[in-house]
Design a protein around this motif. Structure first.
Motif, PDB file in Angstrom:
ATOM      1  N   SER A 177       0.845  -1.197   0.000  1.00 20.65           N
ATOM      2  CA  SER A 177       0.000   0.000   0.000  1.00 20.65           C
ATOM      3  C   SER A 177       0.880   1.247   0.000  1.00 20.65           C
ATOM      4  O   SER A 177       1.335   1.688   1.065  1.00 20.65           O
ATOM      5  CB  SER A 177      -0.925  -0.001   1.220  1.00 20.65           C
ATOM      6  N   ALA A 178       1.114   1.787  -1.179  1.00 18.90           N
ATOM      7  CA  ALA A 178       1.965   2.976  -1.295  1.00 18.90           C
ATOM      8  C   ALA A 178       1.343   4.158  -0.559  1.00 18.90           C
ATOM      9  O   ALA A 178       2.051   4.960   0.068  1.00 18.90           O
ATOM     10  CB  ALA A 178       2.176   3.316  -2.767  1.00 18.90           C
ATOM     11  N   SER A 179       0.019   4.278  -0.611  1.00 18.44           N
ATOM     12  CA  SER A 179      -0.642   5.406   0.059  1.00 18.44           C
ATOM     13  C   SER A 179      -0.465   5.339   1.575  1.00 18.44           C
ATOM     14  O   SER A 179      -0.264   6.372   2.225  1.00 18.44           O
ATOM     15  CB  SER A 179      -2.135   5.416  -0.301  1.00 18.44           C
ATOM     16  N   ALA A 180      -0.495   4.132   2.140  1.00 20.69           N
ATOM     17  CA  ALA A 180      -0.284   3.992   3.580  1.00 20.69           C
ATOM     18  C   ALA A 180       1.147   4.357   3.962  1.00 20.69           C
ATOM     19  O   ALA A 180       1.376   5.003   4.988  1.00 20.69           O
ATOM     20  CB  ALA A 180      -0.597   2.556   4.007  1.00 20.69           C
ATOM     21  N   ARG A 182       3.090   6.452   2.369  1.00 18.84           N
ATOM     22  CA  ARG A 182       3.220   7.919   2.263  1.00 18.84           C
ATOM     23  C   ARG A 182       2.543   8.596   3.451  1.00 18.84           C
ATOM     24  O   ARG A 182       3.049   9.612   3.965  1.00 18.84           O
ATOM     25  CB  ARG A 182       2.602   8.401   0.959  1.00 18.84           C
ATOM     26  N   ALA A 183       1.410   8.071   3.880  1.00 19.34           N
ATOM     27  CA  ALA A 183       0.702   8.661   5.015  1.00 19.34           C
ATOM     28  C   ALA A 183       1.530   8.620   6.292  1.00 19.34           C
ATOM     29  O   ALA A 183       1.394   9.491   7.157  1.00 19.34           O
ATOM     30  CB  ALA A 183      -0.628   7.937   5.226  1.00 19.34           C
ATOM     31  N   SER A 187       9.159   7.712   2.052  1.00 16.52           N
ATOM     32  CA  SER A 187       9.316   7.946   0.616  1.00 16.52           C
ATOM     33  C   SER A 187       9.207   6.615  -0.130  1.00 16.52           C
ATOM     34  O   SER A 187      10.144   5.808  -0.119  1.00 16.52           O
ATOM     35  CB  SER A 187      10.666   8.602   0.313  1.00 16.52           C
ATOM     36  N   VAL A 188       8.063   6.387  -0.774  1.00 18.52           N
ATOM     37  CA  VAL A 188       7.870   5.159  -1.538  1.00 18.52           C
ATOM     38  C   VAL A 188       8.851   5.112  -2.704  1.00 18.52           C
ATOM     39  O   VAL A 188       9.415   4.060  -3.014  1.00 18.52           O
ATOM     40  CB  VAL A 188       6.415   5.069  -2.043  1.00 18.52           C
ATOM     41  N   GLU A 301       0.331  -3.588  -4.496  1.00 21.59           N
ATOM     42  CA  GLU A 301       0.497  -2.597  -5.556  1.00 21.59           C
ATOM     43  C   GLU A 301       0.618  -3.261  -6.926  1.00 21.59           C
ATOM     44  O   GLU A 301       0.161  -2.709  -7.924  1.00 21.59           O
ATOM     45  CB  GLU A 301       1.736  -1.737  -5.282  1.00 21.59           C
TER      46      GLU A 301
END
Length: 307
Positions: A177-180, A182-183, A187-188, A301
């Motif tokens: 989960s890239a969004s998690a 980043r949250a 840095s993904v 992803e």
């Protein structure tokens, strides 16, 4: 077949699984590390070919097999890093970039490797584990590449690190989960570039194994598509470093069936058996990539990218 022929056949397949499976192991571990971060590197074939050539050239020029191994890992890491950097740009497709890098790596290897097709380079030393046996075939089969124990140890460390360390957790988070990620302030892009680079270095060890142990020479057809097969290997292993060991042994043994049969005098179908690794690759992809069904263990992803 006689008992002696069965022993020759078994020894040939065992030796093939160990020799041919070693490059498969490193390349599949490298791709496993990359895909765990949520990125696919189809340029791994170019990474493998380039690292094989650079390793052989460095061993020739430096008169040291270990110089070649180090150079191969660095070359693989640099080409993979380029893939990671390009894929981090907006609106850049991983698959298209991987194909371009595969062509670039192969082209660079073919151009730079022309002076090294004939020379001989120092070879990686072997562990002679078959001295207890009076059978020359079994002694040859148990002539182990020194890099193989390193690959097995690396698989164990990767499996432990991905499960029990903070860095492993961050890598899996970026892949699931890239969004998690980043949250949480991570840095993904940086994680994926680092994972792709390290994966390329691991795959580079497989390239060094090709030219500095088995078959132990440089030519333009040295990889036979092993870099692309590694993608199927990772799917077959369900993105598990430990299962990559079994998958590499399976594909190595499949590639050794033809030569093993030839060693006992069965020449019919030699080239047909040589296609087994590719047939296995096709079968795995057909069974694993069904519409509406996700392969077990697939990073989130990568699964999202299919839809």
């Amino acid at each position: 077949m006689s008992a002696e022929q069965w022993m020759l056949l078994f020894s040939g397949m065992l030796g093939g699984a160990l020799r041919v499976g070693t490059p498969f192991l490193f390349v599949s571990l490298g791709e496993c590390l990359t895909e765990k971060s949520g990125r696919v590197n189809l340029g791994l074939e170019g990474v493998l070919v380039l690292s094989a050539m650079v390793a052989f050239a460095a061993a020739c020029l430096g008169q040291s097999a270990w110089t070649g191994v180090l150079a191969g890992a660095v070359a693989g890491g640099l080409l993979a890093a380029l893939h990671g950097l390009l894929c981090s740009l907006p609106r850049v497709n991983d698959v298209a970039t991987g194909i371009a890098l595969m062509l670039l790596g192969s082209g660079l290897a073919f151009y730079g490797g022309k002076p090294f097709i004939q020379p001989q380079a120092p070879q990686i030393p072997a562990w002679e584990l078959g001295q207890w046996s009076s059978s020359p075939a079994l002694q040859s089969a148990l002539r182990i590449n020194t890099l193989l124990p390193l690959g097995l140890l690396l698989a164990l460390l990767m499996a432990w690190g991905l499960r029990h360390t903070r860095y492993g957790l961050l890598l899996r988070l970026a892949g699931d989960s890239a969004s998690a990620a980043r949250a949480l302030g991570h840095s993904v892009t940086g994680i994926r570039i680092l994972a792709t680079t390290l994966g390329g270095m691991v795959a580079g060890l497989g390239g060094a194994s090709l030219t500095l142990f088995y078959p132990g020479s440089w030519n333009e057809g040295i990889s036979s598509g092993q870099g692309l097969i590694a993608v199927a290997l990772v799917i077959f292993a369900r993105w598990s470093p430990l299962r990559c060991i079994g998958a590499a042994a399976l594909f190595g043994g499949a590639g050794a069936i033809g030569p093993a049969l030839q060693s006992v005098g069965m020449g019919w179908g030699y080239h047909l058996f040589g296609t087994l690794p590719y047939a296995l690759t096709l079968l795995i992809l057909v069974l694993s990539c069904k519409p509406g069904r996700l392969a077990q263990g697939c990073p989130g992803e990568l699964a999202a990218a299919k839809h």
